[in-house]
Design a protein around this motif. Structure first.
Motif, PDB file in Angstrom:
ATOM      1  N   LEU A 283     -35.977 -16.866 -50.058  1.00  0.00           N
ATOM      2  CA  LEU A 283     -36.095 -16.434 -51.437  1.00  0.00           C
ATOM      3  C   LEU A 283     -35.213 -17.285 -52.347  1.00  0.00           C
ATOM      4  N   PHE A 284     -33.996 -17.547 -51.899  1.00  0.00           N
ATOM      5  CA  PHE A 284     -33.021 -18.273 -52.708  1.00  0.00           C
ATOM      6  C   PHE A 284     -33.330 -19.765 -52.784  1.00  0.00           C
ATOM      7  N   GLU A 285     -33.629 -20.375 -51.656  1.00  0.00           N
ATOM      8  CA  GLU A 285     -33.804 -21.830 -51.621  1.00  0.00           C
ATOM      9  C   GLU A 285     -35.233 -22.265 -51.903  1.00  0.00           C
ATOM     10  N   ASP A 286     -36.205 -21.649 -51.235  1.00  0.00           N
ATOM     11  CA  ASP A 286     -37.590 -22.120 -51.354  1.00  0.00           C
ATOM     12  C   ASP A 286     -38.257 -21.666 -52.643  1.00  0.00           C
ATOM     13  N   TYR A 287     -37.896 -20.500 -53.129  1.00  0.00           N
ATOM     14  CA  TYR A 287     -38.541 -19.976 -54.336  1.00  0.00           C
ATOM     15  C   TYR A 287     -37.668 -20.150 -55.570  1.00  0.00           C
ATOM     16  N   ALA A 288     -36.407 -19.701 -55.489  1.00  0.00           N
ATOM     17  CA  ALA A 288     -35.513 -19.845 -56.642  1.00  0.00           C
ATOM     18  C   ALA A 288     -34.954 -21.252 -56.775  1.00  0.00           C
ATOM     19  N   GLY A 289     -35.106 -22.082 -55.743  1.00  0.00           N
ATOM     20  CA  GLY A 289     -34.698 -23.477 -55.842  1.00  0.00           C
ATOM     21  C   GLY A 289     -33.221 -23.742 -55.663  1.00  0.00           C
ATOM     22  N   GLY A 290     -32.450 -22.729 -55.233  1.00  0.00           N
ATOM     23  CA  GLY A 290     -31.019 -22.913 -55.081  1.00  0.00           C
ATOM     24  C   GLY A 290     -30.298 -22.928 -56.423  1.00  0.00           C
ATOM     25  N   MET A 291     -29.009 -23.196 -56.386  1.00  0.00           N
ATOM     26  CA  MET A 291     -28.199 -23.179 -57.601  1.00  0.00           C
ATOM     27  C   MET A 291     -28.474 -24.409 -58.463  1.00  0.00           C
ATOM     28  N   ARG A 292     -28.287 -24.234 -59.757  1.00  0.00           N
ATOM     29  CA  ARG A 292     -28.390 -25.365 -60.668  1.00  0.00           C
ATOM     30  C   ARG A 292     -27.305 -26.386 -60.338  1.00  0.00           C
ATOM     31  N   ASP A 293     -27.543 -27.614 -60.726  1.00  0.00           N
ATOM     32  CA  ASP A 293     -26.565 -28.677 -60.492  1.00  0.00           C
ATOM     33  C   ASP A 293     -25.239 -28.315 -61.154  1.00  0.00           C
ATOM     34  N   GLY A 294     -24.172 -28.505 -60.406  1.00  0.00           N
ATOM     35  CA  GLY A 294     -22.840 -28.215 -60.924  1.00  0.00           C
ATOM     36  C   GLY A 294     -22.346 -26.821 -60.623  1.00  0.00           C
ATOM     37  N   TYR A 295     -23.193 -25.989 -60.001  1.00  0.00           N
ATOM     38  CA  TYR A 295     -22.789 -24.623 -59.655  1.00  0.00           C
ATOM     39  C   TYR A 295     -22.914 -24.397 -58.147  1.00  0.00           C
ATOM     40  N   LYS A 296     -22.095 -23.515 -57.643  1.00  0.00           N
ATOM     41  CA  LYS A 296     -22.101 -23.164 -56.227  1.00  0.00           C
ATOM     42  C   LYS A 296     -22.269 -21.658 -56.089  1.00  0.00           C
ATOM     43  N   LEU A 297     -23.059 -21.247 -55.107  1.00  0.00           N
ATOM     44  CA  LEU A 297     -23.264 -19.814 -54.888  1.00  0.00           C
ATOM     45  C   LEU A 297     -21.987 -19.182 -54.350  1.00  0.00           C
TER      46      LEU A 297
END
Length: 452
Positions: A283-297
């Motif tokens: 859900l997080f990586e494949d659909y939401a695409g992971g965090m925006r550049d410059g941010y960490k979960l």
């Protein structure tokens, strides 16, 4: 925020076989009105239910499907339906749709009502037939003005087509449906508070028993179901129990599909219909695409503000009630929120607890007094003015406001994220404790003193 069931770059191909809730959605996001809905096999399930199935058979089919409530509690829908009285002499019964979607970070029901209003109406029509209810209400969050407009138009279309009103489909069955907009209270998500509000009373939860199935709206048998729950009913009736169960991933104890989403500083925030059992990482990586550049979960909530925080290592948990329970919290509404590494957890929790404290109905002491107390302590810690023992007091409140300690589930949901935040990020709370001054020994409040 995109209200869509598409995946990244719209790669997901929706079909009636795999996406029973969303396959009829238009690519332009406009509402699907009656002609188009019927052209996409709309109301075929209702015709089947009215002409080919006995009322008790509809209830049994929904029960066998394993459909559970999609509002957050996850109670088996067919079991709930089975609680309605069998006595045929009780000729006044009500069906209520809980569309008071006030859970922060949750907007799934809004999408269904705005874009597929006839799907909800068909689900309610079949459910009314099964439960022998002659009148239904959609209790809608007042801020959902577009949903109200679309639902009212769809109700009028269904009436004109003979799908609502008297002698529906020549069956002799009558069902009236009304859209009722609420005044904006989170507590109306609790079904008996919703009933009180619908009656024009203060939105306080009622004592149970008696349950709404026995004594509900105006003292009559009443069934309350969530929007997404009711929207699952047509596909179950049309395509059967075995097909519906086959949609879920292996290992999931929940059947069918679920509207899931991700908000926060992710690259592709949105909403998708996915099978129960997908992992949080998918859900997080494949659909939401992971965090925006410059941010960490930093952490995430799996299903609304009333669910506990999880860490990045928990993303491999399967998204169904039991799968999320294994890592220490609840599935909730299934719409997750990503918290990035720039967020201070004390400030986030202070904001959340302020919301929950404001939305308390004030009926029971632990919730009425405990939640404002937590806000006061969090504000002090946020400002660097916390006192030794404040964290222990907060943990004591988490215990005293937990499940079974209050009149309804409002307070337990409110303190669940607080307890998990202290568990995983205690140093951030400790950083807000002011140093003890010499000669000024501050009293440490123990958890047992909280309940004194």
């Amino acid at each position: 925020m995109t209200l869509t069931s598409f995946g990244p770059a719209n790669r997901i191909q929706r079909s009636a076989e795999t996406h029973p809730l969303t396959w009829r959605l238009r690519d332009d996001g406009e509402a699907v009105w009656l002609d188009e809905y019927q052209a996409k096999n709309g109301y075929a399930a209702a015709r089947k239910a009215f002409t080919q199935m006995a009322q008790d058979d509809i209830v049994q089919t929904v029960k066998d499907s394993g459909l559970k409530g999609r509002g957050g509690a996850g109670f088996p829908t067919g079991v709930k339906w089975g609680l309605m009285p069998k006595d045929e002499s009780i000729n006044i019964r009500y069906l209520l749709c809980n569309a008071d979607e006030m859970e922060p970070n949750t907007w799934k029901d809004r999408m269904l009502m705005e874009q597929l209003p006839h799907l909800l109406i068909e689900g309610m029509l079949i459910s009314a037939r099964a439960l022998k209810t002659y009148r239904g209400y959609i209790f809608l969050r007042g801020e959902y003005t577009t949903a109200a407009k679309h639902l009212n138009r769809a109700v009028e279309e269904a009436k004109a087509a003979g799908l609502l009103g008297k002698n529906i489909l020549g069956s002799g069955f009558d069902f009236e449906l009304f859209v009722h907009t609420g005044a904006g209270r989170y507590i109306c998500g609790e079904e008996t508070a919703l009933i009180n509000s619908l009656e024009g009373r203060r939105a306080n939860p009622r004592s149970k028993p008696p349950f709404p199935a026995a004594v509900g709206v105006w003292g009559k048998p009443t069934c309350v179901n969530n929007v997404e729950t009711l929207c699952n009913v047509p596909a179950i009736i049309a395509d059967g129990v075995d097909w519906y169960k086959s949609l879920a991933r292996d290992g999931s104890e929940d059947m069918g599909t679920k509207l899931m989403g991700f908000s926060g500083k992710v690259k592709n925030p949105g909403l998708w219909e996915l099978p129960f059992g997908v992992t949080g990482r998918e859900l997080f990586e494949d659909y939401a695409g992971g965090m925006r550049d410059g941010y960490k979960l930093k952490c995430w909530q799996p299903g609304g503000a009333g669910t506990g925080f999880l860490l990045p290592e928990h993303l491999d948990a399967q998204m169904y009630a039991g799968g999320i329970a294994k890592v220490g919290t609840r599935m909730g509404t299934g719409l997750a929120m990503a918290v990035d590494d720039s967020v201070n957890m004390v400030s986030l929790l202070r904001n959340m607890e302020q919301f929950f404290a404001r939305e308390s109905c004030g009926f029971c002491t632990p919730c009425r007094d405990g939640l404002p107390w937590s806000v006061k302590l969090l504000m002090a810690i946020e400002n660097g003015e916390g006192q030794p023992g404040d964290i222990e007091t907060l943990l004591g409140l988490v215990g005293f406001l937990g499940p079974g300690k209050t009149f309804c589930a409002h307070a337990p949901g409110a303190v669940e994220p607080l307890g998990s935040a202290i568990k995983y990020f205690r140093p951030e709370f400790e950083a807000g404790i002011a140093p003890t001054r010499a000669g000024d020994l501050n009293q440490v409040v123990s958890p047992t003193m909280v309940g004194a």
